[in-house]
Design an enzyme around this catalytic site. Structure first.
Site, short mmCIF file in Angstrom:
data_model
loop_
_atom_site.label_atom_id
_atom_site.label_comp_id
_atom_site.label_asym_id
_atom_site.label_seq_id
_atom_site.Cartn_x
_atom_site.Cartn_y
_atom_site.Cartn_z
N CYS A 1 0.82 -1.21 0.00
CA CYS A 1 0.00 0.00 0.00
C CYS A 1 0.86 1.27 0.00
O CYS A 1 1.58 1.55 -0.96
CB CYS A 1 -0.97 -0.06 1.16
N HIS A 2 0.82 2.07 1.07
CA HIS A 2 1.61 3.28 1.19
C HIS A 2 3.00 3.01 1.80
O HIS A 2 3.80 3.93 1.92
CB HIS A 2 0.89 4.32 2.07
N GLY A 3 3.27 1.77 2.18
CA GLY A 3 4.56 1.41 2.78
C GLY A 3 5.78 1.86 1.98
O GLY A 3 6.80 2.22 2.57
#
Length: 188
Positions: free
Chosen positions: A113-115
């Site tokens: 995801c936004h990792g």
């Protein structure tokens, strides 16, 4: 039935307040079921709170405070997403240094995801083929990565996925990659 693919491996899960709960809980469960020993590492000292899609989620105990965490004590790194979590981590020099050490040592890393915002900050996105939540597309391209819209991408020692719907593929490829980590941890 328990799978022992990762037996004996120690996995760091680096999170800050607001990590997407399902993106930590489901991969952690899969890693633990594969025999790994997972540890939550955080700038928070006692507990860290998750985000559950549209509201605050559960609190989880911090196993190792970031101030005391040593990358050499771990075989691999998991970077869950959520918007708040990686945005805070990338502003924390110790968190960036912790994540960067895994790339510097050639240890496997999985991020969803936004990792990848944290990965961008380490400089390790450059030259890699990656995926993420769609809003990171330009950020990853600007960091020198090739962004693709696929459920899971494996590039060298890095696995990336887009969102919670991709967790089954993410878990499968993460376990496969992490199984190559044997012998990479520096045992004191």
């Amino acid at each position: 039935m328990t799978n022992e693919t990762l037996k004996g491996l120690k996995i760091a899960i680096l999170v800050e307040e607001g990590f997407e709960q399902v993106e930590m809980v489901e991969p952690r469960k899969a890693l633990d079921e594969a025999g790994a020993e997972t540890r939550i590492v955080s700038p928070r000292n006692k507990h860290v709170r998750a985000w559950d899609f549209t509201k605050w989620g559960d609190e989880f105990p911090v196993d190792v405070a970031l101030d005391h965490a040593k990358p050499q004590d771990f075989d691999a790194l998991l970077l869950p997403g959520g918007v708040l979590n990686p945005d805070a981590l990338r502003m924390e020099p110790k968190a960036v240094a912790f994540a960067k050490a895994f790339f510097d040592d050639g240890k496997p890393v999985a991020s969803i995801c936004h990792g990848p915002w944290t990965i961008i900050e380490t400089g390790a996105a450059h030259g890699r083929r990656m995926t993420s939540w769609p809003s990171l597309k330009t950020d990853l391209k600007n960091a020198g990565a090739e962004w693709v819209d696929q459920e899971v991408v494996v590039d060298q020692n890095l696995v990336t996925s887009r969102n919670p719907d991709d967790i089954p593929a993410f878990n499968r490829e993460t376990i496969k990659l992490f199984s190559t980590a044997r012998g990479r941890r520096h045992v004191a």
